[in-house]
Design an enzyme around this catalytic site. Structure first.
Site, short mmCIF file in Angstrom:
data_model
loop_
_atom_site.label_atom_id
_atom_site.label_comp_id
_atom_site.label_asym_id
_atom_site.label_seq_id
_atom_site.Cartn_x
_atom_site.Cartn_y
_atom_site.Cartn_z
N ASP A 193 32.88 147.47 -25.09
CA ASP A 193 33.92 147.86 -24.29
C ASP A 193 34.17 146.20 -23.54
O ASP A 193 34.79 147.08 -22.21
CB ASP A 193 33.30 148.93 -23.09
CG ASP A 193 32.75 150.35 -23.67
OD1 ASP A 193 34.09 151.39 -23.91
OD2 ASP A 193 32.19 150.16 -24.61
N ASP A 220 35.11 149.99 -28.55
CA ASP A 220 36.34 149.03 -27.30
C ASP A 220 36.81 147.84 -27.41
O ASP A 220 36.12 147.47 -26.23
CB ASP A 220 35.93 150.06 -26.23
CG ASP A 220 36.32 151.35 -26.78
OD1 ASP A 220 37.42 152.14 -27.03
OD2 ASP A 220 36.46 152.42 -25.39
N TYR A 223 41.48 147.35 -25.35
CA TYR A 223 42.00 148.07 -23.92
C TYR A 223 43.43 147.28 -24.71
O TYR A 223 43.87 147.89 -23.64
CB TYR A 223 41.71 148.42 -23.52
CG TYR A 223 40.15 148.52 -23.07
CD1 TYR A 223 40.06 150.15 -22.07
CD2 TYR A 223 38.90 147.81 -23.40
CE1 TYR A 223 38.56 150.57 -22.36
CE2 TYR A 223 37.85 148.74 -23.37
CZ TYR A 223 37.84 149.83 -22.88
OH TYR A 223 36.28 150.75 -23.11
N HIS A 346 31.24 160.95 -19.83
CA HIS A 346 30.79 160.82 -21.12
C HIS A 346 29.64 161.78 -21.57
O HIS A 346 29.19 161.48 -23.02
CB HIS A 346 31.29 159.38 -22.55
CG HIS A 346 32.28 158.66 -22.40
ND1 HIS A 346 33.21 158.91 -21.86
CD2 HIS A 346 32.42 157.30 -21.60
CE1 HIS A 346 34.44 158.56 -22.07
NE2 HIS A 346 33.39 157.35 -21.54
N HIS A 373 30.82 152.94 -25.36
CA HIS A 373 31.89 153.78 -24.53
C HIS A 373 31.11 154.04 -22.79
O HIS A 373 32.20 154.69 -21.92
CB HIS A 373 31.23 155.47 -25.05
CG HIS A 373 32.01 156.14 -25.20
ND1 HIS A 373 33.73 156.29 -25.24
CD2 HIS A 373 32.57 157.69 -25.44
CE1 HIS A 373 33.85 157.35 -25.15
NE2 HIS A 373 33.47 158.01 -24.83
N VAL A 374 30.58 154.39 -22.48
CA VAL A 374 29.70 154.31 -21.17
C VAL A 374 29.85 152.88 -20.41
O VAL A 374 28.65 152.17 -21.01
CB VAL A 374 28.73 155.50 -20.94
CG1 VAL A 374 28.05 155.26 -20.08
CG2 VAL A 374 28.57 156.57 -21.54
N HIS A 375 31.03 153.24 -19.41
CA HIS A 375 30.77 151.87 -18.82
C HIS A 375 29.56 151.19 -17.93
O HIS A 375 29.86 151.44 -16.42
CB HIS A 375 32.01 151.79 -18.18
CG HIS A 375 33.55 151.70 -18.99
ND1 HIS A 375 34.49 152.37 -18.10
CD2 HIS A 375 33.37 152.11 -20.50
CE1 HIS A 375 35.03 153.02 -19.69
NE2 HIS A 375 34.74 152.39 -20.96
#
Length: 482
Positions: A193, A220, A223, A346, A373-375
């Site tokens: 991400d 990711d 962006y 998420h 996905h999970v920041h």
């Protein structure tokens, strides 16, 4: 005196990176994006949401306008920034490299001049190119945007652990990269991400400081989210690192960019970041595998079909069945949406994929599963079927590279038994595969100008362990079944 800003404002980050050539979105969309930026910062100021028990506040970010860094607003209006100076439209831009089968590398670059040939000259001495390879090119249109000419050139065979100098398109600046070693030790940088913010820049600076042979990114990337010029600025941002070491990536939800009845997904991602899927027997750039220095790595697609009737499931089953743990004692999987996640963000989004595919990974004795996905960051014990299991995989979530959406601050409590360490801070990971049996994993938080090692653990490979002869042996039948 306490800060008047909320935690959300303190940690909101902006896109960062010089804008490249591209066509702007229509004015109504620009106004909507600006309105959303202002509204979101106002909502953040009012929210005062609680933070998780394991949260460590990152250092204060640069000055902002209503919680949004000035650069974020300028990225909505790209004409307010100067275009990067280029000596020629034929010069290569956004150069990055990736593995392309055994002892081969794929060089990807973009030119504004469509007449530039898709060739790469290379050799082991600076300025002296003893070999030339010719490749392919592509381009795409997205609404009002037209990409440059995107070149993909496979070079090789190459020697292991060797520095090569190369030139793209027949002229222009010289680049260099180092090939991975043939055997252990192997050092892998891991980040998810990523995005284009000031935190992204810190993460990339910290990765540059570590000695690594390759970078793994579980989804990711840019962006861009439909604004195609941001794919160009992302390519420019990562070029200093991505042109020197292979970047092996898989897709996340922000790569999809589909428009109902008009645009299918992943057009930009597939055009720009071509991975060695054909070499691994896959029919899709969204999932593939590769081998490097005693490691068999599998990149799965969380956003393409994965049920038992899907092409990806059939491919994964066949790929795992072919793994030779004597040649590659380490088996690693990367995907975007995590299967084991104690963050509120998420929650449960990876459950259906886990239900379909986790038995396959367990049957093959996968050592490590890395997700994004999970920041935030989280490391789990070896798990299987939602419980602790010494023959399961170590699961790591590392979606904290620096994206503009900020950190996922809230964790579920009490902490699950399988969760060992969790923290909502930006950072990156390093996996040093020391030998056939031991690897050292570390996670480094971005703390001011320094990467701070905050979590580390030694991991033993399951190859040669009692798991292969023990209770998990029954699951091998899954891989061998028609």
């Amino acid at each position: 005196m306490p800060s008047s800003r909320s935690p959300m404002e303190e940690r909101a980050e902006a896109r960062r990176g010089p804008p490249m050539a591209g066509v702007l979105p229509p004015p109504p969309l620009l106004l909507l994006l600006l309105l959303l930026s202002v509204c979101s910062c106002a909502a953040a100021a009012a929210s005062g949401a609680p933070v998780g028990e394991d949260y460590v506040r990152p250092p204060a970010a640069p000055a902002r306008l209503c919680g949004v860094h000035r650069k974020a607003l300028l990225s909505i209006f790209p004409w307010s920034e100067k275009k990067k100076a280029s000596s020629s439209d034929s010069d290569p831009q956004q150069v990055h490299i990736s593995l392309a089968g055994e002892k081969h590398m794929r060089i990807t670059f973009v030119t504004d001049d469509n007449t530039v040939p898709s060739v790469v000259d290379y050799g082991t001495e600076t300025g002296t190119y003893t070999s030339t390879s010719e490749g392919e090119s592509t381009s795409y249109n997205y609404l009002m945007y037209s990409s440059g000419k995107i070149h993909h050139v496979v070079i090789g065979p190459l020697n292991d652990n060797t520095v090569y100098f190369y030139r793209c398109g027949g002229h222009g600046p010289e680049f260099q990269f180092k090939t991975p070693p043939a055997q252990f030790p192997l050092s892998l940088a891991v980040v998810g991400d990523l995005g284009q913010t000031s935190w992204t820049a810190s993460t990339l600076d910290h990765i540059k400081q570590c000695e690594h042979d390759m970078l793994l990114l579980p989804g990711d990337l840019s962006y861009a989210d439909y604004m195609q010029h941001l794919w160009d600025s992302f390519g420019t941002l990562v070029e200093p690192l991505a042109s020197t070491r292979p970047w092996m990536v898989t897709e996340g939800n922000h790569e999809k960019e589909s428009i109902l009845f008009f645009k299918s997904g992943f057009q930009s991602y597939n055009a720009r970041w071509k991975m060695p899927y054909e070499e691994s027997g896959s029919t899709s750039n969204l999932y593939y595998s590769f081998e490097v220095a005693g490691v068999h790595a599998i990149m799965l697609g969380s956003y393409t079909d994965y049920d038992e009737s899907s092409d990806q499931y059939a491919w994964l089953k066949a790929d795992l069945a072919k793994v030779d743990r004597k040649r590659t004692p380490w088996l690693i999987v990367l995907l975007h949406a995590p299967w084991y996640n104690s963050n509120w963000a998420h929650q449960g989004e990876g459950d259906t994929m886990m239900a379909a595919m986790e038995p396959l990974l367990y049957a093959a004795h996968v050592d490590i599963v890395i997700a994004g996905h999970v920041h935030a960051y989280e490391r789990a014990e070896r798990v299987f079927d939602r419980g602790l299991n010494p023959c399961g995989a170590v699961h790591i979530t590392i979606g904290d590279g620096g994206n503009r959406e900020g950190l996922a601050r809230r964790y579920r409590n009490p902490k699950p038994a399988w969760s060992v360490f969790r923290e909502a801070s930006f950072g990156h990971g390093e996996l040093k595969v020391v030998n056939a049996t031991h690897a050292h994993w570390t996670w480094h938080r971005n703390d001011d100008e320094e990467p701070v090692r905050t979590d580390d653990v030694w991991i033993n490979s399951l190859a040669g362990s009692e798991c292969i002869k023990g209770s998990s042996h029954e699951y091998r039948k899954i891989l061998m079944s028609p």
